[in-house]
Write a protein that holds these residues in place. Sequence first.
Motif, short mmCIF file in Angstrom:
data_model
loop_
_atom_site.label_atom_id
_atom_site.label_comp_id
_atom_site.label_asym_id
_atom_site.label_seq_id
_atom_site.Cartn_x
_atom_site.Cartn_y
_atom_site.Cartn_z
N GLU A 58 0.83 -1.20 0.00
CA GLU A 58 0.00 0.00 0.00
C GLU A 58 0.87 1.26 0.00
N ARG A 59 1.96 1.21 0.73
CA ARG A 59 2.89 2.34 0.77
C ARG A 59 3.55 2.54 -0.61
N ARG A 60 3.96 1.42 -1.23
CA ARG A 60 4.55 1.52 -2.58
C ARG A 60 3.56 2.11 -3.57
N LEU A 61 2.31 1.69 -3.47
CA LEU A 61 1.27 2.20 -4.37
C LEU A 61 1.04 3.69 -4.14
N ARG A 62 0.95 4.10 -2.89
CA ARG A 62 0.77 5.53 -2.57
C ARG A 62 1.93 6.36 -3.07
N ARG A 63 3.15 5.87 -2.84
CA ARG A 63 4.34 6.61 -3.28
C ARG A 63 4.38 6.74 -4.80
N ALA A 64 4.05 5.67 -5.49
CA ALA A 64 4.06 5.71 -6.96
C ALA A 64 2.99 6.67 -7.47
N ALA A 65 1.81 6.65 -6.84
CA ALA A 65 0.74 7.57 -7.26
C ALA A 65 1.13 9.02 -6.99
N ASN A 66 1.76 9.27 -5.85
CA ASN A 66 2.22 10.62 -5.54
C ASN A 66 3.31 11.08 -6.50
N LYS A 67 4.16 10.14 -6.91
CA LYS A 67 5.21 10.47 -7.87
C LYS A 67 4.61 10.88 -9.22
N VAL A 68 3.54 10.20 -9.63
CA VAL A 68 2.86 10.55 -10.88
C VAL A 68 2.26 11.95 -10.76
N LEU A 69 1.61 12.24 -9.65
CA LEU A 69 1.02 13.56 -9.47
C LEU A 69 2.09 14.65 -9.49
N ALA A 70 3.22 14.40 -8.84
CA ALA A 70 4.30 15.39 -8.82
C ALA A 70 4.88 15.59 -10.22
N ALA A 71 5.02 14.49 -10.97
CA ALA A 71 5.56 14.60 -12.33
C ALA A 71 4.58 15.34 -13.24
N ARG A 72 3.28 15.09 -13.08
CA ARG A 72 2.28 15.82 -13.87
C ARG A 72 2.33 17.31 -13.58
N ALA A 73 2.46 17.67 -12.31
CA ALA A 73 2.55 19.08 -11.94
C ALA A 73 3.81 19.70 -12.52
N GLU A 74 4.92 18.97 -12.47
CA GLU A 74 6.18 19.49 -13.01
C GLU A 74 6.09 19.71 -14.52
N VAL A 75 5.52 18.75 -15.22
CA VAL A 75 5.38 18.89 -16.67
C VAL A 75 4.44 20.04 -17.01
N ALA A 76 3.35 20.18 -16.27
CA ALA A 76 2.41 21.27 -16.53
C ALA A 76 3.05 22.62 -16.25
N ASN A 77 3.80 22.72 -15.14
CA ASN A 77 4.44 23.98 -14.80
C ASN A 77 5.55 24.33 -15.78
N ARG A 78 6.30 23.33 -16.20
CA ARG A 78 7.37 23.57 -17.17
C ARG A 78 6.80 23.97 -18.52
N GLY A 79 5.66 23.38 -18.89
CA GLY A 79 5.00 23.74 -20.14
C GLY A 79 4.49 25.17 -20.11
N ALA A 80 3.98 25.61 -18.96
CA ALA A 80 3.48 26.98 -18.84
C ALA A 80 4.64 27.97 -18.92
N SER A 81 5.79 27.64 -18.33
CA SER A 81 6.93 28.55 -18.38
C SER A 81 7.50 28.64 -19.78
N VAL A 82 7.46 27.54 -20.53
CA VAL A 82 7.94 27.55 -21.92
C VAL A 82 7.04 28.42 -22.76
N ARG A 83 5.73 28.31 -22.58
CA ARG A 83 4.79 29.14 -23.35
C ARG A 83 4.98 30.62 -23.06
N GLU A 84 5.21 30.95 -21.79
CA GLU A 84 5.43 32.35 -21.44
C GLU A 84 6.69 32.89 -22.09
N GLY A 85 7.75 32.07 -22.13
CA GLY A 85 9.00 32.48 -22.77
C GLY A 85 8.86 32.66 -24.25
N ASP A 86 8.03 31.84 -24.89
CA ASP A 86 7.82 31.95 -26.33
C ASP A 86 7.06 33.22 -26.68
N ALA A 87 6.16 33.65 -25.79
CA ALA A 87 5.33 34.81 -26.08
C ALA A 87 6.13 36.11 -25.98
#
Length: 88
Positions: A58-87
Motif C-alpha cells: 500500500e505504501r509503494r502504491l501511494r508513493r508511486a501515485a504521488n510520484k505521478v502527481l508530482a511529475a504531472r505538476a512538473e510537466v504542466a508547470n514547465r510547459g506553462a513557463s515555456v509558453r510564457e518564454g515563447d510569447a
Amino acid sequence: MKLIVPVQDAVTALAADLEPTAAELDAIEHEAPLIAAELELLDVQIALLDRPASPLDERRLRRAANKVLAARAEVANRGASVREGDAA
C-alpha cells in the motif's frame, strides 16, 4: 475467379513519414519523467493484481501515485513557463 473486394491504393504513410519530427521528440523528452512515473505506478498495480496488498504494498502504491502527481505538476508547470518564454 472474380474478386469481389474493391482494389484500393495503400493508405499507409510513406517510409519518410514514419520517423518522428524534432518537435515530437522534444515533447517526448519533455514528458519523460511523467512517463517513467506512470510506468512505475503500472508496475506496482500489476504486482498487486494477484495478491492482497500488504501495508508495504500500500505504501509503494501511494508513493508511486504521488510520484505521478508530482511529475504531472512538473510537466504542466514547465510547459506553462515555456509558453510564457515563447510569447515574449
